[in-house]
Design an enzyme around this catalytic site. Sequence first.
Site, PDB file in Angstrom:
ATOM      1  N   ARG A  90      20.624 -15.538  22.896  1.00 10.43           N
ATOM      2  CA  ARG A  90      20.823 -15.518  24.226  1.00 10.43           C
ATOM      3  C   ARG A  90      21.871 -14.461  24.618  1.00 10.43           C
ATOM      4  NH1 ARG A  90      17.864 -17.736  27.711  1.00 10.43           N
ATOM      5  NH2 ARG A  90      19.635 -18.108  29.195  1.00 10.43           N
ATOM      6  N   PHE A 104      18.833 -14.395  29.198  1.00  6.84           N
ATOM      7  CA  PHE A 104      19.954 -14.037  28.212  1.00  6.84           C
ATOM      8  C   PHE A 104      21.318 -14.578  29.010  1.00  6.84           C
ATOM      9  CE2 PHE A 104      17.012 -10.627  27.216  1.00  6.84           C
ATOM     10  CZ  PHE A 104      16.859 -11.200  25.778  1.00  6.84           C
ATOM     11  N   ASP A 105      22.275 -14.899  28.351  1.00 10.63           N
ATOM     12  CA  ASP A 105      23.749 -15.311  29.097  1.00 10.63           C
ATOM     13  C   ASP A 105      24.763 -14.450  28.999  1.00 10.63           C
ATOM     14  OD1 ASP A 105      22.404 -17.859  29.403  1.00 10.63           O
ATOM     15  OD2 ASP A 105      23.038 -18.498  27.421  1.00 10.63           O
ATOM     16  N   THR A 106      24.472 -13.500  27.617  1.00 12.73           N
ATOM     17  CA  THR A 106      25.711 -12.502  27.542  1.00 12.73           C
ATOM     18  C   THR A 106      25.023 -11.018  27.228  1.00 12.73           C
ATOM     19  OG1 THR A 106      26.880 -14.305  26.358  1.00 12.73           O
ATOM     20  CG2 THR A 106      27.402 -11.892  26.040  1.00 12.73           C
TER      21      THR A 106
END
Lengths: 308, 308
Positions: B246, B21-23
């Site tokens: 993400r 994940f980015d967020t």
Amino acid sequence: MASSVTKLDNTKIVAEFLNSFDTFLFDCDGVLWSGTHLLPNVIETLDLLKKLNKKVLFVTNNSTKSREEYTKKFSNFGIEGITKEEIFSSSFATAIYMKNFTNLDSSKDKIWVFGESGIEKELQEVGFTTIGGTDPRLNEPWDQQATPFLPVDPEVKCVVAGLDQSINFHKLCVTFNYLKVPEVQYVATNIDTTFPGKPYLQPGCGSMINLLTTSSGREEPPNCGKPSQLMLDAVFKAYPDLKRERCCMVGDRLNTDIKFGIDGGLGGQLLVLSGVEKAECLTDLSHGFELPNFFAEKLGDVYELYSE
Amino acid sequence: MASSVTKLDNTKIVAEFLNSFDTFLFDCDGVLWSGTHLLPNVIETLDLLKKLNKKVLFVTNNSTKSREEYTKKFSNFGIEGITKEEIFSSSFATAIYMKNFTNLDSSKDKIWVFGESGIEKELQEVGFTTIGGTDPRLNEPWDQQATPFLPVDPEVKCVVAGLDQSINFHKLCVTFNYLKVPEVQYVATNIDTTFPGKPYLQPGCGSMINLLTTSSGREEPPNCGKPSQLMLDAVFKAYPDLKRERCCMVGDRLNTDIKFGIDGGLGGQLLVLSGVEKAECLTDLSHGFELPNFFAEKLGDVYELYSE
């Protein structure tokens, strides 16, 4: 309008109505008074019934006062001579229920009260120790660390909840934490969602019960107010000679008062339109409740039409 | 336990989780803190995410504070550098909803608020005039004749209701009377029936909404908190470049946080057991809610295991 609902609108009908019954059971808020205002010709109607040798009893879902305090309320409205024995309130019915129909031992089990002094006093009169209720420390702001009411007292075996016009978050939080204990029983005085005032209608006990039930994830509690027959059982226990077919229930709500009279097999039910219900309820039946056999604009019409 | 729920219990799994994940969208109460207590290793975990160039957002159903006030709450817990733009609260989402998705005209229509200052401030920030809410005159005892808040103001077109930890009968009675006006709209900030505290769980906004809804006979109002997607719409409007697969929602409740993430098509949902839900919810599925794809005892486990 359903043909079976007779309006008290002339002298002949009122005379027949009065001849049909020996005992009249009255709801109070919305029938005798509205908030702090006595309704017109209520005293005159009660005097007339007395003159005609009718028995008059009062059956109220209002749990906020004890029967003793209720006699003062009548007196403050100028209605004299009413005794405690003529008054049946939901807090009294709840005390009778707790004493006789639960496994609680009033000599040692405590009850947490969410509600006003009427509940405390009636429970105490049958022997229970109550905590919570009108304890002034509950008026302090809710503080998780500072509250003297948590953790829960293990001697508390039941929450009794009723209308609390001094509702606050401290009371809600402590009551909620008692309700989270599975062994603690839960009983409501009554389930009226509103109660009449003048000029404004107000949220009632049933709405507060709903908050407690929803937040705690509890099942709906048993309740001791109209239309529950627990209140009528108390009446017939106190006055075993009453004949159901010669009794008439007078009230301002279909879902409590009128249903109470019908379910109890009373000979009459008189709906007055001075409280919650409006005339439309007699024609628009979407509410789903059974209709009474009599209705009047207000209780005082009995006196006004009889005197004509 | 459902095999699809992965526990964050070793370094390798945590590394894979972070890489996926980015967020990260965080619920606050029960995840970062519990009542007035910061949970262990929360600051360290947020610092770690920042170091790894993750975007961090906060999505809370707590309506009591404005986003501005919420930044101070973070700061008071020692969580520094959080800006208003990173916070999405149910009161903010409600203001966005009122402004963009109703027919109200913020330049002239007023809103009656049942709730705390967060609701007032966010509604005012989008242009509405609010009345009620934290007006100190509402702390006076309810008096039908003396209240300055009734009769209802005809310019009020909506009741917005949220959690009010200063709930009292005066506020309930006035709000009830606004809800009895059929033309007045009715919107809730959120429907959580409880909210976490330490050590005691407390009744939440949804329970108070239930009182208002029951007493007034209204339909259940639309609500702007999780799991409603109105809040996620606000997030994606503010950050249009986010990719749903993400993003990972981190929360302590299946019926709000986790459902919110699943309904929104986010790639991940991490349930932490430091708030409302206990481990049993992952095995006893009688609650009827979908399970997340990750769980951990607490958020701080991410830091503790990553550092091993």
